[in-house]
Design a protein around this motif. Sequence first.
Motif, PDB file in Angstrom:
ATOM      1  N   THR A 106     -13.679  10.751 -22.849  1.00 15.38           N
ATOM      2  CA  THR A 106     -13.300   9.424 -22.340  1.00 15.38           C
ATOM      3  C   THR A 106     -12.816   9.309 -20.883  1.00 15.38           C
ATOM      4  O   THR A 106     -12.194  10.219 -20.556  1.00 15.38           O
ATOM      5  CB  THR A 106     -12.656   8.397 -23.008  1.00 15.38           C
ATOM      6  N   THR A 107     -13.311   8.245 -20.106  1.00 20.11           N
ATOM      7  CA  THR A 107     -12.726   8.231 -18.758  1.00 20.11           C
ATOM      8  C   THR A 107     -12.493   6.908 -18.307  1.00 20.11           C
ATOM      9  O   THR A 107     -13.008   5.792 -18.869  1.00 20.11           O
ATOM     10  CB  THR A 107     -13.932   8.546 -17.724  1.00 20.11           C
ATOM     11  N   ILE A 108     -11.481   6.650 -17.318  1.00 21.08           N
ATOM     12  CA  ILE A 108     -10.977   5.391 -17.102  1.00 21.08           C
ATOM     13  C   ILE A 108     -10.480   5.460 -15.598  1.00 21.08           C
ATOM     14  O   ILE A 108     -10.293   6.528 -15.095  1.00 21.08           O
ATOM     15  CB  ILE A 108      -9.524   4.755 -18.049  1.00 21.08           C
ATOM     16  N   ASP A 109     -10.937   4.266 -14.826  1.00 21.51           N
ATOM     17  CA  ASP A 109     -10.395   4.285 -13.569  1.00 21.51           C
ATOM     18  C   ASP A 109      -9.020   3.646 -13.437  1.00 21.51           C
ATOM     19  O   ASP A 109      -8.636   2.766 -14.098  1.00 21.51           O
ATOM     20  CB  ASP A 109     -11.373   3.064 -13.107  1.00 21.51           C
ATOM     21  N   LEU A 110      -7.996   4.720 -12.986  1.00 21.67           N
ATOM     22  CA  LEU A 110      -6.739   4.230 -13.126  1.00 21.67           C
ATOM     23  C   LEU A 110      -6.220   3.046 -12.277  1.00 21.67           C
ATOM     24  O   LEU A 110      -5.024   2.653 -12.518  1.00 21.67           O
ATOM     25  CB  LEU A 110      -5.866   5.375 -12.633  1.00 21.67           C
ATOM     26  N   ASN A 111      -7.161   2.669 -11.395  1.00 22.05           N
ATOM     27  CA  ASN A 111      -6.875   1.307 -10.571  1.00 22.05           C
ATOM     28  C   ASN A 111      -6.808   0.270 -11.740  1.00 22.05           C
ATOM     29  O   ASN A 111      -6.018  -0.858 -11.226  1.00 22.05           O
ATOM     30  CB  ASN A 111      -7.980   1.294  -9.699  1.00 22.05           C
ATOM     31  N   LYS A 112      -7.141   0.276 -12.786  1.00 22.51           N
ATOM     32  CA  LYS A 112      -7.164  -0.680 -13.562  1.00 22.51           C
ATOM     33  C   LYS A 112      -5.696  -0.729 -14.406  1.00 22.51           C
ATOM     34  O   LYS A 112      -5.377  -1.792 -15.098  1.00 22.51           O
ATOM     35  CB  LYS A 112      -8.324  -0.560 -14.720  1.00 22.51           C
ATOM     36  N   CYS A 113      -4.855   0.254 -14.503  1.00 27.83           N
ATOM     37  CA  CYS A 113      -3.816   0.439 -15.093  1.00 27.83           C
ATOM     38  C   CYS A 113      -2.471   0.759 -14.063  1.00 27.83           C
ATOM     39  O   CYS A 113      -1.470   0.578 -14.765  1.00 27.83           O
ATOM     40  CB  CYS A 113      -3.870   1.375 -16.308  1.00 27.83           C
ATOM     41  N   VAL A 114      -2.995   1.324 -13.135  1.00 25.81           N
ATOM     42  CA  VAL A 114      -1.815   1.609 -12.127  1.00 25.81           C
ATOM     43  C   VAL A 114      -1.696   0.793 -10.977  1.00 25.81           C
ATOM     44  O   VAL A 114      -2.522   0.692 -10.317  1.00 25.81           O
ATOM     45  CB  VAL A 114      -1.919   3.121 -11.861  1.00 25.81           C
ATOM     46  N   ALA A 115      -0.565   0.557 -10.268  1.00 25.33           N
ATOM     47  CA  ALA A 115      -0.608  -0.130  -9.294  1.00 25.33           C
ATOM     48  C   ALA A 115       0.664   0.412  -8.191  1.00 25.33           C
ATOM     49  O   ALA A 115       1.428   1.239  -8.675  1.00 25.33           O
ATOM     50  CB  ALA A 115      -0.006  -1.617  -9.575  1.00 25.33           C
ATOM     51  N   ASN A 116       0.376   0.012  -6.769  1.00 29.62           N
ATOM     52  CA  ASN A 116       1.119   0.459  -5.975  1.00 29.62           C
ATOM     53  C   ASN A 116       2.215  -0.704  -5.840  1.00 29.62           C
ATOM     54  O   ASN A 116       1.876  -1.622  -5.232  1.00 29.62           O
ATOM     55  CB  ASN A 116       0.666   1.178  -4.542  1.00 29.62           C
ATOM     56  N   ASN A 117       3.519  -0.676  -6.181  1.00 32.15           N
ATOM     57  CA  ASN A 117       4.365  -1.509  -5.802  1.00 32.15           C
ATOM     58  C   ASN A 117       5.338  -1.355  -4.933  1.00 32.15           C
ATOM     59  O   ASN A 117       6.600  -0.766  -5.132  1.00 32.15           O
ATOM     60  CB  ASN A 117       5.258  -1.989  -7.335  1.00 32.15           C
ATOM     61  N   HIS A 118       5.070  -1.548  -3.710  1.00 33.96           N
ATOM     62  CA  HIS A 118       5.842  -1.098  -2.410  1.00 33.96           C
ATOM     63  C   HIS A 118       6.421   0.435  -2.403  1.00 33.96           C
ATOM     64  O   HIS A 118       7.493   0.561  -2.237  1.00 33.96           O
ATOM     65  CB  HIS A 118       6.968  -2.112  -2.345  1.00 33.96           C
ATOM     66  N   GLY A 119       5.446   1.096  -2.767  1.00 37.65           N
ATOM     67  CA  GLY A 119       5.738   2.511  -2.675  1.00 37.65           C
ATOM     68  C   GLY A 119       6.108   3.167  -3.832  1.00 37.65           C
ATOM     69  O   GLY A 119       6.383   4.317  -4.103  1.00 37.65           O
ATOM     70  N   GLU A 120       6.163   2.356  -5.043  1.00 36.29           N
ATOM     71  CA  GLU A 120       6.336   2.797  -6.471  1.00 36.29           C
ATOM     72  C   GLU A 120       5.244   2.595  -7.080  1.00 36.29           C
ATOM     73  O   GLU A 120       4.661   1.584  -7.553  1.00 36.29           O
ATOM     74  CB  GLU A 120       7.714   2.325  -7.062  1.00 36.29           C
ATOM     75  N   LEU A 121       4.758   3.842  -8.100  1.00 33.55           N
ATOM     76  CA  LEU A 121       3.891   3.442  -8.966  1.00 33.55           C
ATOM     77  C   LEU A 121       4.382   2.969 -10.060  1.00 33.55           C
ATOM     78  O   LEU A 121       5.163   3.270 -10.502  1.00 33.55           O
ATOM     79  CB  LEU A 121       3.113   4.786  -9.420  1.00 33.55           C
ATOM     80  N   GLY A 122       3.607   2.069 -10.856  1.00 35.05           N
ATOM     81  CA  GLY A 122       3.802   1.315 -11.810  1.00 35.05           C
ATOM     82  C   GLY A 122       2.746   0.918 -12.586  1.00 35.05           C
ATOM     83  O   GLY A 122       1.425   1.118 -12.220  1.00 35.05           O
ATOM     84  N   CYS A 123       2.960   0.446 -13.827  1.00 37.68           N
ATOM     85  CA  CYS A 123       1.784  -0.153 -14.908  1.00 37.68           C
ATOM     86  C   CYS A 123       1.588  -1.410 -14.647  1.00 37.68           C
ATOM     87  O   CYS A 123       2.484  -2.357 -14.137  1.00 37.68           O
ATOM     88  CB  CYS A 123       1.966   0.172 -16.305  1.00 37.68           C
TER      89      CYS A 123
END
Length: 123
Positions: A106-123
Amino acid sequence: MLFLKALGLLPFVAMAFAGSSKFADTCQNVDGEGTTLRAECRVSHDGELRTSSIDLNRCLKNDKGKLKCGKNGHYSGSCINCTMRGHAEFTCQCRNAERDHNYVSTTIDLNKCVANNHGELGC
């Protein structure tokens, strides 16, 4: 927008939108080890970078053999051999509850689940 511009708030509104952008557009040197995703992410439009990491168990789940976004989904309990492919593609072998619990790719595009919130990775 004219009202926001008159108040001098337009730059702050633009930064708010940039702060929740797809991580692959604003992060570099992306890599992973175990369940941890690491990257250097832009803090603001001026280009300042901050090193950030996140445990993908907080962002991904295994749904019948398919990786999906899911807060605190703990995908690693039923997935193995996970790797990053490219800048944002994440591939694993995950147990499929509908097929005798066999592992399936299975493969997923992490852009769907992970975001950059002002320099911090978050869900």
